[in-house]
Design a protein around this motif. Structure first.
Motif, mmCIF file in Angstrom:
data_model
loop_
_atom_site.group_PDB
_atom_site.id
_atom_site.type_symbol
_atom_site.label_atom_id
_atom_site.label_comp_id
_atom_site.label_asym_id
_atom_site.label_seq_id
_atom_site.Cartn_x
_atom_site.Cartn_y
_atom_site.Cartn_z
ATOM 1 N N TYR A 74 0.840 -1.203 0.000
ATOM 2 C CA TYR A 74 0.000 0.000 0.000
ATOM 3 C C TYR A 74 0.877 1.257 0.000
ATOM 4 C CZ TYR A 74 -3.325 3.525 1.558
ATOM 5 O OH TYR A 74 -4.094 4.667 1.664
ATOM 6 N N LEU A 75 1.837 1.300 0.903
ATOM 7 C CA LEU A 75 2.703 2.474 1.003
ATOM 8 C C LEU A 75 3.545 2.655 -0.257
ATOM 9 C CD1 LEU A 75 3.810 2.125 4.729
ATOM 10 C CD2 LEU A 75 2.133 3.737 3.774
ATOM 11 N N TYR A 76 4.061 1.552 -0.779
ATOM 12 C CA TYR A 76 4.869 1.632 -1.995
ATOM 13 C C TYR A 76 4.022 2.109 -3.182
ATOM 14 C CZ TYR A 76 7.216 0.218 -6.245
ATOM 15 O OH TYR A 76 7.755 0.218 -7.505
ATOM 16 N N LEU A 77 2.862 1.500 -3.378
ATOM 17 C CA LEU A 77 2.032 1.848 -4.536
ATOM 18 C C LEU A 77 1.472 3.260 -4.426
ATOM 19 C CD1 LEU A 77 0.283 -1.570 -5.073
ATOM 20 C CD2 LEU A 77 1.889 -0.458 -6.638
ATOM 21 N N LYS A 78 1.152 3.675 -3.223
ATOM 22 C CA LYS A 78 0.658 5.040 -3.029
ATOM 23 C C LYS A 78 1.740 6.043 -3.442
ATOM 24 C CE LYS A 78 -1.477 7.942 0.465
ATOM 25 N NZ LYS A 78 -1.901 8.057 1.845
ATOM 26 N N ARG A 79 2.950 5.778 -3.006
ATOM 27 C CA ARG A 79 4.068 6.668 -3.363
ATOM 28 C C ARG A 79 4.362 6.591 -4.861
ATOM 29 N NH1 ARG A 79 10.068 6.621 -0.676
ATOM 30 N NH2 ARG A 79 10.752 8.566 -1.593
ATOM 31 N N TYR A 80 4.337 5.387 -5.418
ATOM 32 C CA TYR A 80 4.591 5.204 -6.849
ATOM 33 C C TYR A 80 3.572 5.978 -7.690
ATOM 34 C CZ TYR A 80 4.863 2.978 -11.410
ATOM 35 O OH TYR A 80 4.966 2.758 -12.756
#
Length: 140
Positions: A116-122
């Protein structure tokens, strides 16, 4: 992140397959397959925050239940002095089964949170780059 997610797609599918002889496979197979699906979608950079929040809420609530259940995590720590829960594959006591299930939920929630955190930032960075490129092309 692709390697991370392919690894967990594989692991969660194996976890789901191992649930066939569990007393409640109808609960655990969907949990692990849902997590595997979100990991698979993450490899494709497909991100729907609502799908993650459904997982966080449902799995988090179930983890809390497993924590405070009569034979749950707290019972395992207090009454059974955090005895080894990995000694054998067969859960011979209820607190071993409940504690293992709690930690299974923690693994699922942790992997989903990382994604979630990675994809949100991506997605945020991709949007920022799109806007920057748009303005750069206008200036030309």
């Amino acid at each position: 992140m692709k390697i991370f997610n392919f690894f967990f797609v594989f692991v969660f599918i194996i976890f789901a397959a191992l649930q066939y002889n569990d007393p409640d496979p109808y609960v655990w197979m969907p949990i692990y397959l849902y997590a595997a699906l979100l990991c698979w979608l993450s490899t494709k950079k497909k991100f729907d925050p609502r799908a993650y929040w459904v997982g966080f809420v449902v799995f988090g609530a179930y983890a809390l239940y497993k924590m405070f259940d009569e034979n749950g995590l707290i019972d395992w720590i207090r009454k059974h002095h955090a005895e080894n829960i990995a000694g054998t594959m067969k859960a011979e006591t209820p607190w071993v089964e409940e504690t293992r299930e709690f930690f299974g939920l923690i693994i699922v929630i942790s992997v989903l949170l990382i994604n979630y955190l990675y994809l949100k930032r991506y997605k945020k960075d991709a949007k920022k780059n799109l806007v920057s490129n748009f303005y750069r092309n206008i200036k030309k």
